[in-house]
Motif scaffolding. Sequence first.
Motif, short mmCIF file in Angstrom:
data_model
loop_
_atom_site.label_atom_id
_atom_site.label_comp_id
_atom_site.label_asym_id
_atom_site.label_seq_id
_atom_site.Cartn_x
_atom_site.Cartn_y
_atom_site.Cartn_z
N LYS A 133 -28.39 -82.90 65.88
CA LYS A 133 -29.47 -82.07 67.46
C LYS A 133 -29.73 -80.70 66.82
O LYS A 133 -30.66 -80.13 67.42
CB LYS A 133 -28.41 -82.38 68.69
CG LYS A 133 -28.62 -81.40 69.26
CD LYS A 133 -27.95 -81.00 70.80
CE LYS A 133 -28.35 -80.56 72.19
NZ LYS A 133 -27.59 -80.76 72.63
N GLU A 181 -32.79 -90.28 77.00
CA GLU A 181 -31.78 -91.73 77.05
C GLU A 181 -31.67 -92.11 77.80
O GLU A 181 -31.61 -93.43 78.57
CB GLU A 181 -30.26 -90.74 77.18
CG GLU A 181 -29.70 -90.25 76.23
CD GLU A 181 -28.82 -89.30 76.38
OE1 GLU A 181 -27.71 -88.83 78.00
OE2 GLU A 181 -27.36 -89.11 75.24
N LYS A 182 -32.62 -91.80 79.61
CA LYS A 182 -33.08 -92.38 80.45
C LYS A 182 -34.10 -93.73 80.17
O LYS A 182 -33.59 -94.96 80.52
CB LYS A 182 -33.62 -91.88 81.42
CG LYS A 182 -32.29 -90.81 82.55
CD LYS A 182 -33.07 -89.43 83.05
CE LYS A 182 -32.55 -89.23 83.90
NZ LYS A 182 -33.03 -88.36 84.82
N GLU A 183 -34.61 -93.75 79.43
CA GLU A 183 -36.11 -94.57 78.66
C GLU A 183 -35.43 -95.71 77.86
O GLU A 183 -35.49 -96.55 78.31
CB GLU A 183 -36.97 -93.52 78.07
CG GLU A 183 -37.89 -92.72 78.41
CD GLU A 183 -38.72 -92.35 77.72
OE1 GLU A 183 -38.54 -92.37 75.86
OE2 GLU A 183 -39.50 -91.45 77.74
N ALA A 184 -34.06 -94.96 77.36
CA ALA A 184 -33.01 -96.40 76.49
C ALA A 184 -32.14 -97.19 77.21
O ALA A 184 -32.47 -98.01 76.95
CB ALA A 184 -32.26 -95.36 75.44
N LYS A 185 -31.72 -96.30 78.56
CA LYS A 185 -30.97 -97.58 79.12
C LYS A 185 -32.22 -98.64 79.96
O LYS A 185 -31.65 -99.56 81.06
CB LYS A 185 -30.55 -95.86 80.61
CG LYS A 185 -29.45 -95.58 80.04
CD LYS A 185 -29.31 -94.90 81.52
CE LYS A 185 -27.55 -93.86 80.88
NZ LYS A 185 -26.49 -92.87 81.42
N LYS A 230 -32.89 -87.87 65.42
CA LYS A 230 -32.15 -88.70 64.99
C LYS A 230 -31.09 -88.44 63.74
O LYS A 230 -30.76 -88.61 63.36
CB LYS A 230 -33.19 -89.81 64.64
CG LYS A 230 -33.56 -90.71 65.74
CD LYS A 230 -34.42 -92.10 65.11
CE LYS A 230 -34.97 -93.07 66.05
NZ LYS A 230 -35.57 -93.03 66.22
N ILE A 254 -33.58 -84.84 75.42
CA ILE A 254 -32.62 -85.84 75.41
C ILE A 254 -32.17 -86.78 76.31
O ILE A 254 -31.83 -88.38 76.21
CB ILE A 254 -30.69 -85.88 74.35
CG1 ILE A 254 -31.83 -84.53 73.20
CG2 ILE A 254 -30.27 -86.38 74.59
CD1 ILE A 254 -30.23 -83.58 72.64
N GLU A 255 -31.86 -86.09 77.14
CA GLU A 255 -31.45 -86.87 78.45
C GLU A 255 -33.22 -87.96 79.12
O GLU A 255 -32.85 -88.72 79.19
CB GLU A 255 -31.54 -85.81 80.02
CG GLU A 255 -31.35 -86.11 80.75
CD GLU A 255 -30.75 -85.31 81.70
OE1 GLU A 255 -31.36 -85.93 83.59
OE2 GLU A 255 -31.38 -83.86 81.75
N GLU A 288 -38.06 -86.20 68.64
CA GLU A 288 -37.40 -87.49 68.40
C GLU A 288 -36.53 -88.27 67.28
O GLU A 288 -35.51 -88.56 67.09
CB GLU A 288 -38.65 -88.78 69.22
CG GLU A 288 -36.92 -90.10 69.73
CD GLU A 288 -38.20 -91.57 70.63
OE1 GLU A 288 -38.06 -92.19 70.86
OE2 GLU A 288 -39.43 -90.51 70.70
N ASP A 318 -32.94 -80.10 75.49
CA ASP A 318 -31.95 -81.22 75.91
C ASP A 318 -32.69 -82.18 76.34
O ASP A 318 -32.01 -83.17 77.37
CB ASP A 318 -30.45 -79.89 76.71
CG ASP A 318 -29.36 -79.60 75.76
OD1 ASP A 318 -29.18 -80.39 74.40
OD2 ASP A 318 -28.42 -78.47 76.09
#
Length: 267
Positions: free
Chosen positions: A222, A197-201, A219, A193-194, A215, A190
């Motif tokens: 999970k 997600e922060k990197e993607a933002k 895909k 994943i967090e 990673e 988790d």
Amino acid sequence: MGGTSYLMTHNPKDFEVVFRNEGVWPHRPGSDTLRYHRKTHRKDFFQGVEGALPTQGKTWSDFRSAVNPVLMQPKNVRLYYKKMSQVNQEFVQRIDIDTQEAPDDFLNVINRWTLESVSVVALDKQLGLLKESGDNDQAVLLFKYLDDFFELTADLEMKPSIWRYVKTPKPMKLMKSLDGVQEITSAYVDEAIERLEKEAKVGVVRPESEQSVLEKLLKIDKKVATVMAMDMLMAGVDTTSSTFTAALLCLAKNPEKQAVLRGLRIH
């Protein structure tokens, strides 16, 4: 009351005969306690995704088919070269530089080094178990749970036991340890994943060749990623520690071979 009888062989030719005759879906006895944990005790979590260690037949094949394209790529070695080197440097630093003596609890240090190394791949994270301040509660707890798993599984599966019929203290302790491995691994997944997600933002996009094993597994699914991480921790830690310890013993008893590794000569 005991388990299946085993025949141990050290002849590579025997391995070839076995592997060539096992068929597409080999049957590998053992892992009954782990199978019980995933199929019965925590069926609510695993929901049929039981990994590669305790499964057989088509179930095993389907799981391997899902993860093999990610795991069985030699180029993945490049991804972890620097991280593994960092772990190895921390391991070497646990040896006294002045006396070149290993600490009294060196086997414990080896086990920490192994878990740290496997975690770099399985969890995409260094746990800090080799640092002077290596007292991360979750990491130390994971280390203990895995240690209990190896010890209790050997007792329950290799020695006579009535655990299949009566839930004595040892199997209950093992279930608690496996619960702990599952919960801590899930928390680390988790966390990954967090982070992703922060990197993607913020627009961080890595090419596939630079994406971690975890990673890529995420895909797929999970649950698959989490169970595969657990399998890597369980299959990779004790086996590596035992092999490495045996190699060190052989080197200690054959100093001329140490010299060969160092590129030196003994006259």
